[in-house]
Motif scaffolding. Structure first.
Motif, mmCIF file in Angstrom:
data_model
loop_
_atom_site.group_PDB
_atom_site.id
_atom_site.type_symbol
_atom_site.label_atom_id
_atom_site.label_comp_id
_atom_site.label_asym_id
_atom_site.label_seq_id
_atom_site.Cartn_x
_atom_site.Cartn_y
_atom_site.Cartn_z
ATOM 1 N N GLN A 54 85.281 11.686 -23.809
ATOM 2 C CA GLN A 54 86.021 12.170 -24.974
ATOM 3 C C GLN A 54 85.807 11.267 -26.181
ATOM 4 O OE1 GLN A 54 90.465 12.134 -25.089
ATOM 5 N NE2 GLN A 54 90.246 14.375 -25.188
ATOM 6 N N ASP A 55 85.820 9.941 -25.963
ATOM 7 C CA ASP A 55 85.683 9.015 -27.082
ATOM 8 C C ASP A 55 84.281 9.032 -27.683
ATOM 9 O OD1 ASP A 55 85.140 7.675 -24.434
ATOM 10 O OD2 ASP A 55 84.355 6.127 -25.780
ATOM 11 N N GLU A 56 83.287 9.593 -26.946
ATOM 12 C CA GLU A 56 81.908 9.655 -27.459
ATOM 13 C C GLU A 56 81.665 10.882 -28.324
ATOM 14 O OE1 GLU A 56 79.073 7.660 -24.093
ATOM 15 O OE2 GLU A 56 80.024 9.576 -23.539
ATOM 16 N N VAL A 57 82.554 11.860 -28.241
ATOM 17 C CA VAL A 57 82.261 13.129 -28.874
ATOM 18 C C VAL A 57 83.295 13.556 -29.917
ATOM 19 C CG1 VAL A 57 83.473 14.681 -27.290
ATOM 20 C CG2 VAL A 57 81.301 15.410 -28.272
ATOM 21 N N ILE A 58 84.541 13.047 -29.829
ATOM 22 C CA ILE A 58 85.551 13.405 -30.819
ATOM 23 C C ILE A 58 85.089 12.956 -32.198
ATOM 24 C CG2 ILE A 58 87.922 12.973 -31.628
ATOM 25 C CD1 ILE A 58 87.825 14.748 -29.224
ATOM 26 N N GLY A 59 85.156 13.879 -33.158
ATOM 27 C CA GLY A 59 84.757 13.577 -34.531
ATOM 28 C C GLY A 59 83.304 13.878 -34.829
ATOM 29 N N THR A 60 82.513 14.258 -33.805
ATOM 30 C CA THR A 60 81.108 14.626 -34.038
ATOM 31 C C THR A 60 80.979 16.144 -34.111
ATOM 32 O OG1 THR A 60 80.538 14.724 -31.695
ATOM 33 C CG2 THR A 60 80.359 12.572 -32.779
ATOM 34 N N HIS A 61 79.892 16.602 -34.701
ATOM 35 C CA HIS A 61 79.700 18.047 -34.893
ATOM 36 C C HIS A 61 79.178 18.687 -33.602
ATOM 37 C CE1 HIS A 61 78.357 21.842 -36.781
ATOM 38 N NE2 HIS A 61 79.280 21.558 -37.695
ATOM 39 N N PHE A 62 79.691 19.868 -33.310
ATOM 40 C CA PHE A 62 79.330 20.515 -32.035
ATOM 41 C C PHE A 62 77.877 20.946 -31.971
ATOM 42 C CE2 PHE A 62 79.484 24.333 -34.429
ATOM 43 C CZ PHE A 62 79.021 25.396 -33.657
ATOM 44 N N SER A 63 77.155 20.939 -33.079
ATOM 45 C CA SER A 63 75.737 21.335 -33.079
ATOM 46 C C SER A 63 74.885 20.376 -32.253
ATOM 47 C CB SER A 63 75.206 21.397 -34.509
ATOM 48 O OG SER A 63 75.306 20.136 -35.148
ATOM 49 N N ARG A 64 75.420 19.187 -31.925
ATOM 50 C CA ARG A 64 74.664 18.224 -31.138
ATOM 51 C C ARG A 64 74.352 18.754 -29.732
ATOM 52 N NH1 ARG A 64 78.572 13.152 -30.230
ATOM 53 N NH2 ARG A 64 76.645 12.334 -29.293
ATOM 54 N N PHE A 65 75.097 19.772 -29.295
ATOM 55 C CA PHE A 65 74.879 20.335 -27.967
ATOM 56 C C PHE A 65 73.780 21.392 -27.953
ATOM 57 C CE2 PHE A 65 79.646 19.689 -28.275
ATOM 58 C CZ PHE A 65 79.594 18.383 -27.808
ATOM 59 N N TYR A 66 73.260 21.751 -29.112
ATOM 60 C CA TYR A 66 72.237 22.797 -29.214
ATOM 61 C C TYR A 66 70.838 22.185 -29.171
ATOM 62 C CZ TYR A 66 75.692 26.360 -30.438
ATOM 63 O OH TYR A 66 76.732 27.257 -30.399
ATOM 64 N N THR A 67 69.865 22.987 -28.780
ATOM 65 C CA THR A 67 68.471 22.518 -28.788
ATOM 66 C C THR A 67 68.002 22.328 -30.218
ATOM 67 O OG1 THR A 67 67.548 24.762 -28.852
ATOM 68 C CG2 THR A 67 68.019 23.831 -26.667
ATOM 69 N N GLN A 68 66.923 21.588 -30.395
ATOM 70 C CA GLN A 68 66.396 21.357 -31.743
ATOM 71 C C GLN A 68 65.987 22.661 -32.410
ATOM 72 O OE1 GLN A 68 63.263 18.437 -31.688
ATOM 73 N NE2 GLN A 68 64.671 16.730 -31.326
ATOM 74 N N GLU A 69 65.412 23.579 -31.597
ATOM 75 C CA GLU A 69 65.003 24.867 -32.164
ATOM 76 C C GLU A 69 66.206 25.628 -32.706
ATOM 77 O OE1 GLU A 69 62.049 23.492 -29.224
ATOM 78 O OE2 GLU A 69 64.229 23.768 -29.187
ATOM 79 N N ASP A 70 67.302 25.624 -31.950
ATOM 80 C CA ASP A 70 68.504 26.325 -32.401
ATOM 81 C C ASP A 70 69.130 25.635 -33.608
ATOM 82 O OD1 ASP A 70 68.249 28.270 -30.495
ATOM 83 O OD2 ASP A 70 69.705 27.398 -29.093
ATOM 84 N N GLN A 71 69.059 24.314 -33.641
ATOM 85 C CA GLN A 71 69.590 23.592 -34.803
ATOM 86 C C GLN A 71 68.792 23.924 -36.058
ATOM 87 O OE1 GLN A 71 70.263 19.353 -34.239
ATOM 88 N NE2 GLN A 71 70.726 19.655 -32.070
ATOM 89 N N HIS A 72 67.464 23.976 -35.921
ATOM 90 C CA HIS A 72 66.620 24.292 -37.079
ATOM 91 C C HIS A 72 66.858 25.715 -37.573
ATOM 92 C CE1 HIS A 72 63.601 20.959 -35.734
ATOM 93 N NE2 HIS A 72 64.608 20.489 -36.423
ATOM 94 N N SER A 73 67.191 26.610 -36.648
ATOM 95 C CA SER A 73 67.457 27.997 -37.052
ATOM 96 C C SER A 73 68.904 28.193 -37.502
ATOM 97 C CB SER A 73 67.153 28.951 -35.890
ATOM 98 O OG SER A 73 68.037 28.731 -34.801
ATOM 99 N N GLU A 74 69.693 27.080 -37.504
ATOM 100 C CA GLU A 74 71.093 27.085 -37.944
ATOM 101 C C GLU A 74 71.961 28.021 -37.113
ATOM 102 O OE1 GLU A 74 71.172 27.834 -42.156
ATOM 103 O OE2 GLU A 74 70.429 25.820 -42.629
ATOM 104 N N LEU A 75 71.670 28.109 -35.820
ATOM 105 C CA LEU A 75 72.476 28.931 -34.926
ATOM 106 C C LEU A 75 73.924 28.443 -34.832
ATOM 107 C CD1 LEU A 75 72.778 31.233 -32.900
ATOM 108 C CD2 LEU A 75 71.917 29.692 -31.121
ATOM 109 N N PRO A 76 74.195 27.117 -34.795
ATOM 110 C CA PRO A 76 75.602 26.678 -34.730
ATOM 111 C C PRO A 76 76.438 27.194 -35.903
ATOM 112 C CG PRO A 76 74.132 24.862 -34.177
ATOM 113 C CD PRO A 76 73.265 25.963 -34.698
ATOM 114 N N GLN A 77 75.880 27.094 -37.107
ATOM 115 C CA GLN A 77 76.610 27.567 -38.284
ATOM 116 C C GLN A 77 76.803 29.082 -38.227
ATOM 117 O OE1 GLN A 77 74.043 25.531 -38.257
ATOM 118 N NE2 GLN A 77 74.802 23.603 -39.145
ATOM 119 N N LEU A 78 75.768 29.791 -37.753
ATOM 120 C CA LEU A 78 75.873 31.239 -37.631
ATOM 121 C C LEU A 78 76.934 31.621 -36.598
ATOM 122 C CD1 LEU A 78 74.778 34.053 -38.347
ATOM 123 C CD2 LEU A 78 73.076 33.756 -36.530
#
Length: 532
Positions: A54-78
């Motif tokens: 919990q202390d490693e992830v609280i305050g970080t953006h959930f997009s870190r769990f996505y693959t690089q391809e999905d991050q580049h395609s902005e899937l988390p924001q979508l």
């Protein structure tokens, strides 16, 4: 009483109980996100599935769990946009754990509102469905393999039946044309017509052979061999076939494994691929042939139909030609599909290569891009056996003999043609219309040196059984099978049984003469090496 009217201590206790309930769930990763997607709550299930405390992830953006391809395609924001505007985002895809490994996830994101309909953020629930996904992929692969196997089986039966009768007809035509050629020697016009007719027979035989190859019904004469030993020797043949404007380069890896293949069919496949590459390059360019060891793992096998994970020997042919678009690549191995102009090919070249490799237990992969050329890789299963002794190779000189040959053939015209050709070559010829009649001839005690028998004949006695019974009575007897289509009579998993000699129809006078001398010589060598 509504929740907003509850005393503050009661609300706090309800929230504590809810948090304890969420933390107790370990099969689901449950977290809360603020309006922008930053994590502000993290349960034990999330730690188990994704690996973060919990202390490693609280305050970080959930997009870190996505693959690089999905991050580049902005899937988390979508995903957040869809959840906010449509009330829910639900999708299955690949996600990344703390250690960098990926897992298949079923994700649900719901917007959260308070009692006053004020937007507070998002609730995100993730379930690890990797095993289910793998099972679905395996099921789909098995369904595709079954469908493909059923298609190939249907095509194989059709082509096998056609090939048997068609090749018998071609044998009658070919044999009589060859006999006729001796009678018209010196008549230029007649000789030219016979030559043209024989060329037509060869084209017909090639067509039947290609169909059998695609249908995986070839009689493969497979042996343990090192592909590198003979492919390197083919450079001169390839260079002559392709022309001086094509540069041929062969790359051979060290410590190549052996494989169990039909050497002649590998040579035909390589020549076929090389000619295709030349045409794609417009007769000018570079052809690269590479042979190396390869391992296809479970991940690769799970996504490719009819591929078993394991060790292979790879034969790769690459060109620098025009390449092919994806829709052409997907059809490249289909029979009768061709991008060449009409009259410039049958469209069976790549399909026969594909059929041969598959019948050999291997795999074919093609990669091509427009303007970047094409690479086709043939994978043949590794064999841990040792290369066998080469058979006796005779000079390409047509010679006959004085031995006695027993011809067993049910087709009267084919039998008559074979008898006449063998007699002209100097042999004493006996004949029978089926296996039982042939065995009766053998049981008379007459001396016979070679049994020349069709594989598929009517009657209760099969040709392989005839050969066994014949050798029981005549241990020194040489046996040569012939057929336009062997079915499974002398084959095991599509390969010729050990020690079986086969001459496919339609055969020429020269091929028959050479094969008989080769069979006789190898039979004598075997008797010398393995005396009773």
């Amino acid at each position: 009483m509504t929740s907003q009217n509850l005393p503050d201590d009661k609300k706090w206790m309800d929230l504590q109980r809810f948090q304890l309930l969420v933390d107790a769930i370990t099969d689901y990763a449950i977290c809360m996100l603020d309006e922008e997607g930053y994590v502000n709550n993290w349960n034990a299930g999330a730690q188990r599935i994704k690996g973060y405390r919990q202390d490693e992830v609280i305050g970080t953006h959930f997009s870190r769990f996505y693959t690089q391809e999905d991050q580049h395609s902005e899937l988390p924001q979508l995903a957040l946009l869809i959840a906010r505007t449509e009330g829910r985002f639900e999708q299955e895809g690949w996600r990344v754990r703390k250690d960098g490994s990926q897992f298949r996830a079923h994700v649900v994101i719901d917007p959260i509102y308070n009692a006053f309909n004020e937007f507070l953020g998002y609730a995100k629930i993730t379930r690890d469905v990797t095993k289910k996904h793998e099972a679905d992929v395996a099921l789909k692969k098995n369904e595709q393999a079954l469908q493909q196997a059923q298609t190939i089986e249907t095509i194989g039966k059709l082509t096998g039946g056609i090939a048997h009768d068609f090749n018998n007809l071609l044998q009658i035509i070919s044999g009589n044309l060859q006999l006729l050629s001796a009678e018209i020697a010196g008549n230029t016009h007649a000789e030219r017509r016979v030559t043209n007719a024989l060329a037509g027979v060869r084209r017909g035989a090639k067509l039947a052979s290609n169909l059998l190859s695609f249908g995986r019904r070839q009689a493969l004469n497979s042996k343990v061999t090192n592909i590198g030993h003979f492919v390197v020797d083919m450079e001169d043949i390839l260079q002559r076939s392709l022309g001086e404007t094509i540069e041929v380069k062969t790359i051979l890896s060290d410590d190549l494994w052996n494989t169990f293949v039909d050497v002649a069919q590998v040579e035909n496949a390589l020549l076929n691929l090389a000619v295709n590459a030349r045409d794609a390059m417009g007769s000018v360019g570079k052809l690269t042939i590479e042979i190396s060891n390869a391992v296809l793992d479970e991940n690769y096998a799970s996504t490719h139909v009819e591929v078993n994970a394991g060790e292979y020997v790879m034969l790769s042919v690459s060109d620098v030609g025009s390449g092919m678009p994806s829709e052409v690549v997907s059809k490249a191995f289909d029979p009768f599909f061709s991008t060449k102009p009409e009259g410039k090919g049958t469209g069976l070249g790549l399909s026969t290569v594909y059929g041969f490799v598959k019948q050999s237990g291997g795999h074919v992969n093609i990669h091509s891009e427009l303007g970047c050329g094409t690479t086709i890789k043939l994978y043949f299963p590794r064999s841990t056996g040792q290369e066998g002794q080469l058979e006796v190779q005779l000079q390409e000189e047509v010679v006959g003999g004085t031995e006695t040959v027993l011809v067993a053939e049910d087709d009267e015209l084919v039998r008559a043609t074979a008898i006449e050709i063998l007699t002209a070559l100097g042999y004493t010829v006996l004949h029978a219309a089926d296996a039982e009649s042939a065995l009766s001839v053998i049981e008379t005690g007459v001396k016979i040196d070679l049994l020349f028998t069709d594989v598929v004949m009517p009657g209760p006695l099969r040709s392989p059984d005839l050969a066994l019974k014949a050798r029981e009575r005549l241990p020194d007897l040489a046996v040569l099978f012939t057929s336009g289509y062997t079915q499974n009579a002398v084959l095991h998993v599509g390969r010729l049984d050990t020690g079986v000699e086969l001459l496919s129809k339609p055969y020429s006078r020269e091929a028959l003469a050479l094969k008989i001398r080769s069979v006789m010589a190898n039979n004598k060598l075997h008797r010398t090496s393995h005396p009773l």
